[in-house]
Design a protein around this motif. Structure first.
Motif, PDB file in Angstrom:
ATOM      1  N   ALA A  58       0.065  -3.860   4.391  1.00  0.00           N
ATOM      2  CA  ALA A  58       0.864  -3.284   3.304  1.00  0.00           C
ATOM      3  C   ALA A  58       0.109  -3.364   1.974  1.00  0.00           C
ATOM      4  O   ALA A  58       0.111  -2.411   1.185  1.00  0.00           O
ATOM      5  CB  ALA A  58       2.200  -4.016   3.195  1.00  0.00           C
ATOM      6  N   LEU A  59      -0.549  -4.490   1.723  1.00  0.00           N
ATOM      7  CA  LEU A  59      -1.339  -4.651   0.495  1.00  0.00           C
ATOM      8  C   LEU A  59      -2.530  -3.688   0.485  1.00  0.00           C
ATOM      9  O   LEU A  59      -2.839  -3.080  -0.540  1.00  0.00           O
ATOM     10  CB  LEU A  59      -1.831  -6.099   0.366  1.00  0.00           C
ATOM     11  CG  LEU A  59      -0.761  -7.134   0.011  1.00  0.00           C
ATOM     12  CD1 LEU A  59      -1.229  -8.539   0.343  1.00  0.00           C
ATOM     13  CD2 LEU A  59      -0.387  -7.043  -1.470  1.00  0.00           C
ATOM     14  N   THR A  60      -3.170  -3.540   1.653  1.00  0.00           N
ATOM     15  CA  THR A  60      -4.310  -2.619   1.769  1.00  0.00           C
ATOM     16  C   THR A  60      -3.878  -1.198   1.420  1.00  0.00           C
ATOM     17  O   THR A  60      -4.549  -0.494   0.657  1.00  0.00           O
ATOM     18  CB  THR A  60      -4.891  -2.668   3.202  1.00  0.00           C
ATOM     19  OG1 THR A  60      -5.334  -4.003   3.466  1.00  0.00           O
ATOM     20  CG2 THR A  60      -6.055  -1.709   3.357  1.00  0.00           C
ATOM     21  N   LYS A  61      -2.732  -0.784   1.964  1.00  0.00           N
ATOM     22  CA  LYS A  61      -2.220   0.577   1.719  1.00  0.00           C
ATOM     23  C   LYS A  61      -1.849   0.752   0.242  1.00  0.00           C
ATOM     24  O   LYS A  61      -2.189   1.755  -0.386  1.00  0.00           O
ATOM     25  CB  LYS A  61      -1.004   0.834   2.620  1.00  0.00           C
ATOM     26  CG  LYS A  61      -0.581   2.288   2.708  1.00  0.00           C
ATOM     27  CD  LYS A  61       0.405   2.483   3.857  1.00  0.00           C
ATOM     28  CE  LYS A  61       0.752   3.912   4.153  1.00  0.00           C
ATOM     29  NZ  LYS A  61       0.739   4.843   3.051  1.00  0.00           N
ATOM     30  N   ALA A  62      -1.192  -0.281  -0.327  1.00  0.00           N
ATOM     31  CA  ALA A  62      -0.775  -0.203  -1.734  1.00  0.00           C
ATOM     32  C   ALA A  62      -1.976  -0.167  -2.686  1.00  0.00           C
ATOM     33  O   ALA A  62      -1.881   0.376  -3.789  1.00  0.00           O
ATOM     34  CB  ALA A  62       0.116  -1.397  -2.070  1.00  0.00           C
ATOM     35  N   GLY A  63      -3.098  -0.725  -2.238  1.00  0.00           N
ATOM     36  CA  GLY A  63      -4.281  -0.781  -3.102  1.00  0.00           C
ATOM     37  C   GLY A  63      -5.271   0.339  -2.894  1.00  0.00           C
ATOM     38  O   GLY A  63      -6.313   0.394  -3.576  1.00  0.00           O
ATOM     39  N   GLU A  64      -4.950   1.252  -1.961  1.00  0.00           N
ATOM     40  CA  GLU A  64      -5.897   2.332  -1.611  1.00  0.00           C
ATOM     41  C   GLU A  64      -6.337   3.158  -2.824  1.00  0.00           C
ATOM     42  O   GLU A  64      -7.514   3.448  -2.989  1.00  0.00           O
ATOM     43  CB  GLU A  64      -5.272   3.264  -0.568  1.00  0.00           C
ATOM     44  CG  GLU A  64      -5.602   2.874   0.858  1.00  0.00           C
ATOM     45  CD  GLU A  64      -4.804   3.695   1.875  1.00  0.00           C
ATOM     46  OE1 GLU A  64      -4.075   4.622   1.462  1.00  0.00           O
ATOM     47  OE2 GLU A  64      -4.901   3.396   3.079  1.00  0.00           O
ATOM     48  N   GLY A  65      -5.397   3.505  -3.666  1.00  0.00           N
ATOM     49  CA  GLY A  65      -5.722   4.393  -4.781  1.00  0.00           C
ATOM     50  C   GLY A  65      -6.387   3.729  -5.967  1.00  0.00           C
ATOM     51  O   GLY A  65      -6.832   4.410  -6.893  1.00  0.00           O
ATOM     52  N   VAL A  66      -6.443   2.384  -5.957  1.00  0.00           N
ATOM     53  CA  VAL A  66      -6.987   1.687  -7.139  1.00  0.00           C
ATOM     54  C   VAL A  66      -8.216   0.832  -6.816  1.00  0.00           C
ATOM     55  O   VAL A  66      -8.621  -0.006  -7.618  1.00  0.00           O
ATOM     56  CB  VAL A  66      -5.897   0.820  -7.828  1.00  0.00           C
ATOM     57  CG1 VAL A  66      -4.843   1.697  -8.476  1.00  0.00           C
ATOM     58  CG2 VAL A  66      -5.259  -0.162  -6.858  1.00  0.00           C
ATOM     59  N   GLY A  67      -8.812   1.057  -5.647  1.00  0.00           N
ATOM     60  CA  GLY A  67     -10.096   0.410  -5.354  1.00  0.00           C
ATOM     61  C   GLY A  67     -10.034  -0.979  -4.757  1.00  0.00           C
ATOM     62  O   GLY A  67     -11.023  -1.717  -4.789  1.00  0.00           O
TER      63      GLY A  67
END
Length: 373
Positions: free
Chosen positions: A215-224
């Motif tokens: 979930a954290l990986t997906k949430a951070g996809e757009g911000v590097g």
């Protein structure tokens, strides 16, 4: 190590391998060292965000009517003065004042505390707390298997976490923790960090670790956001001037020798383990300063390593405790204990003996790096 001598694995082990991590033995745990370039991982944490598996850390729960009294006796800090929901950096010392480990203690409730020890010292700390609990109405519980620990660090980490929780992150101060739900997973959300950046640590049940990581990986996809290993964690904490047990802290040093005498609270009520020895160490440090922990920045390209001699005028004046190339400074850096006379920033003529060659280094104040608030 497990009782069979095999490496222990975190709940995220299979996921690390899918991500192509280079694994390493760290304190008996099979841990990710890096996933790709450790320099890229380091820079991601400084500029965007990084995701760490820290499930090797040692959680010990102390509960009961005299939990605070036990911790005040067992540790050098004033733990009874910590408010519920807050955390404190402290140390556990031997009777002779030598540092057994540096710790973070979270006060979870009126009579409940969580002590987080370094992986390499978790058993030592557990044994010492258990032994020191004699005569106190308090229980010491080994909770190392009860938690997985995931950290998200870097300037983008508050935004990433906010997208997954309704917990009051804005109200969560540095060195505090609060219970909440992240991506539907119950967690203790802490804000302590070991990278020099803002960030959060999420203590969750091991069975929820993979779901939370994804979930954290997906949430951070757009911000590097990138997964990060222990290698960049080491260079990040080195730049931030944060000590690592076994390098800057050992049983042969007291907190005063390490320049961390401020964590020893003589003013707290009652006795505590090491009080007399630490009083003597404090007086010694005042009259005759011991070696001082300083920063060293290379003038050349050769990297110093732990154990290398620091020299001046052909004499050994100290020893490197940690050294690495600094991605942020673009130069090799080191922390070292040096004689007080050579410890002032800008002191000239200081070098590091790297395989017989005295390489020039500049003495600087720690930390090497401080984030802009």
């Amino acid at each position: 190590m497990s009782s069979t001598g095999e490496l222990r694995h975190t709940a995220l082990d299979a996921l690390h391998r899918v991500l192509g991590a280079t694994m390493t033995d760290f304190a008996g745990w099979d841990m990710p060292l890096r996933y790709g370039s450790e320099r890229d991982e380091h820079i991601a944490v400084r500029t965007k965000a990084g995701l760490f598996d820290l499930s090797h850390m040692g959680e010990i729960t102390v509960t009961g009517p005299q939990a605070a009294a036990l911790l005040d006796f067992a540790l050098v800090g004033n733990i009874g003065g910590v408010k519920p929901g807050r955390a404190r950096y402290t140390m556990i010392c031997r009777a002779d004042g030598g540092i057994l480990d540096d710790l973070i203690v979270y006060r979870l409730g009126e009579t409940e505390y969580m002590v987080v020890a370094n992986a390499s010292n978790a058993q030592v700390v557990l044994d010492a707390l258990t032994e020191r609990a004699a005569g106190f109405d308090a229980e010491v519980r080994d909770d190392r298997d009860a938690y997985a620990l995931i950290a998200v660090q870097g300037p983008e980490s508050p935004g990433i976490l906010k997208s997954l929780t309704d917990a009051d992150l804005d109200g969560l101060k540095y060195y505090a923790g609060l219970p909440g739900t992240v991506a539907g997973v119950p967690a203790l959300i802490a804000r302590t960090g070991y990278t020099g950046e803002d960030g959060f640590e999420l203590f969750v049940k091991p069975e929820h670790a993979v779901e939370l990581w994804q979930a954290l990986t997906k949430a951070g996809e757009g911000v590097g956001l990138v997964p990060c290993g222990l290698s960049c964690r080491d260079t990040l904490r080195l730049e931030a001037g944060m000590p690592l047990y076994g390098h800057e802290l050992t049983t042969s040093l007291t907190p005063f020798d390490a320049g961390l005498g401020r964590v020893v609270k003589f003013e707290k009520e009652g006795d505590f383990v090491g009080r007399e020895a630490l009083r003597e160490a404090a007086a010694r440090a005042e009259q005759n300063p011991p070696r001082v922990l300083v920063g060293l920045v290379a003038e050349g390209r050769r990297v110093p390593r732990a154990g290398y001699a620091v020299v001046a005028g052909g004499e050994v004046i100290g020893e490197v405790t940690s050294g690495a190339p600094s991605p942020t400074l673009g130069k090799p850096i080191a922390m070292a204990y040096v004689d007080a006379v050579h410890a002032a920033p800008g002191t000239s003529g200081v070098g590091v003996d790297i395989r017989g060659s005295h390489e020039p280094y500049e003495v600087v104040a720690l930390p090497f790096y401080k984030r802009q608030k």
